[in-house]
Scaffold this active site. Sequence first.
Site, PDB file in Angstrom:
ATOM      1  N   SER A 192       0.862  -1.034   0.147  1.00  0.00           N
ATOM      2  CA  SER A 192       0.104  -0.232  -0.164  1.00  0.00           C
ATOM      3  C   SER A 192       1.331   1.416  -0.061  1.00  0.00           C
ATOM      4  CB  SER A 192      -0.798   0.021   1.078  1.00  0.00           C
ATOM      5  OG  SER A 192      -2.146   0.777   0.924  1.00  0.00           O
ATOM      6  N   ASP A 430      -9.194  -5.855  -5.502  1.00  0.00           N
ATOM      7  CA  ASP A 430      -8.301  -4.543  -4.373  1.00  0.00           C
ATOM      8  C   ASP A 430      -8.733  -3.590  -5.439  1.00  0.00           C
ATOM      9  OD1 ASP A 430      -7.548  -2.659  -3.566  1.00  0.00           O
ATOM     10  OD2 ASP A 430      -5.537  -3.897  -3.122  1.00  0.00           O
ATOM     11  N   HIS A 455      -5.852  -7.115  -0.726  1.00  0.00           N
ATOM     12  CA  HIS A 455      -5.253  -5.921  -0.693  1.00  0.00           C
ATOM     13  C   HIS A 455      -4.404  -6.821   0.267  1.00  0.00           C
ATOM     14  CE1 HIS A 455      -4.009  -1.294  -0.396  1.00  0.00           C
ATOM     15  NE2 HIS A 455      -3.604  -1.387   1.089  1.00  0.00           N
TER      16      HIS A 455
END
Length: 495
Positions: A192, A430, A455
């Site tokens: 991320s 995601d 994710h």
Amino acid sequence: MAVCSVMHGPLCIFVLILVSLGTSVSMAPKRSIFHFSPTRKWNTSSATVPASAAKYHVRYYTQILDHFTFVPESYQTFQQRYLINSDHWGGASTNSPIFVYAGNEGFIEWFTENTGFMFDIAPQFKALLVFIEHRFYGHSMPFGSQKAANSNSSTQGFLSSAQALADFATLIIDLKKNLSAEDSPVVIFGGSYGGISSSAPILYFDNITPPASFDNTVSQDFRSESENCFQVIKGSWNVIDNMTSTAKGLKSLRKALRICKSNSDNDIAGYLSEWFYEAYYTAAMTDYPYAANFVQPLPAYPVKQICKAIDNPSGSTDLLSQLYGAANVYYNYTESSSCFDILPTDPHGEAGWQFQACTEMVMPMAEDPKKSMFPYSSTYDYEAFAKSCKSSYGIQPRRHWITTLYGGHDIKRVLKNFASNIIFFNGLRDPWSGGGVLEDINESVVAIVAKEGAHHVDFRFATKEDPQWLKDVRTREISIIKMWIQQYYKDLQNS
């Protein structure tokens, strides 16, 4: 396969495993600047792996405030926190590798507990594990406290991805020196925003990715489970808006959704739509094939379970009963709450993210009315966004800065010419995958794409519930990392 040196430091390998992307920005009505990571209560227990599986010692490093100027104030320091696990390290004498996690926007323990992949593979690599907290997040606060660090833009101005990168490089080099491990290869892991912090150019900036990509993916995740579920959610927003505009409607919402008495009518009117939106997009992000708690306890395949609650409500079939069922799956999977508190919270230490979203992490977001189940604007209003940032922080966003600093346009051509030893993983369920690198760039810049992935899913601890496709992803990642490290040792021997 290139081996790079870092700021006059010893040779090291940089491998970035970018596990999707991570923020949502829009100034449409009733929609806030969302975080990379969800903002609700985090529970440290897990349905499949005990939190104690992530063992570490807490350490602090005296970090410089400003790496890029030479004015007297730049030499101020702060204590940067990092976590370390040496249980399986082969030691400096054998040049055993060092695995480093580049911290995200929050407490480093949160990400450490949810990055079991590094703990799982440490024994076979004989690796030292290091998890570095990002400046201005968690307990790594310049100026002595979170309040002082975030007091105004003059102090917050030292919060940037470039400063964070310099923090990571400085700490790694000094740690290697202190361990007499100058020749140990370093492998950087980031998921991320932590992936972006590892200096990877990604594609949600500067209109490289269509602004509707994020919410289109969330919507498609739900639509793939049930057309009725998609349509119910799509039609719910006008009902919520109408009901929150009258005293009678607010009373009905409070009763049907079991909203806590501590939440005022103004709270319900101001936050209820965002509360539901957060449940839907975070369920899509964390649509794991097993019960997990990256944000809070959720069942396996939470999108499917939310749609089941909407399609087959346990009580009445009216809309509010359907919405209550959806909320109960996301916010009360453990059945421990007697009512819902819908106000935003910050249990992960993420307060600095809004500032970053207003300075450099400017990601245009909008809707495609034909594909999206959300009610927000079909166009990205940068002027409204900039005005809000000016009002909140007294600053003007630098909307093109990330691509100026790291690149992003013509990504394949650019990375092909200068990049090496990178793995980009994206799971297509995601919503951040739309801005990810989804094709191989060259032999050592590799994209791994999983149709069913969500994710950070490959970063999580291995469990007995893991499907075969997830096992195959991790096996391939391990194989690639081994190949890079073996090549490094060959180059080191011949140097």
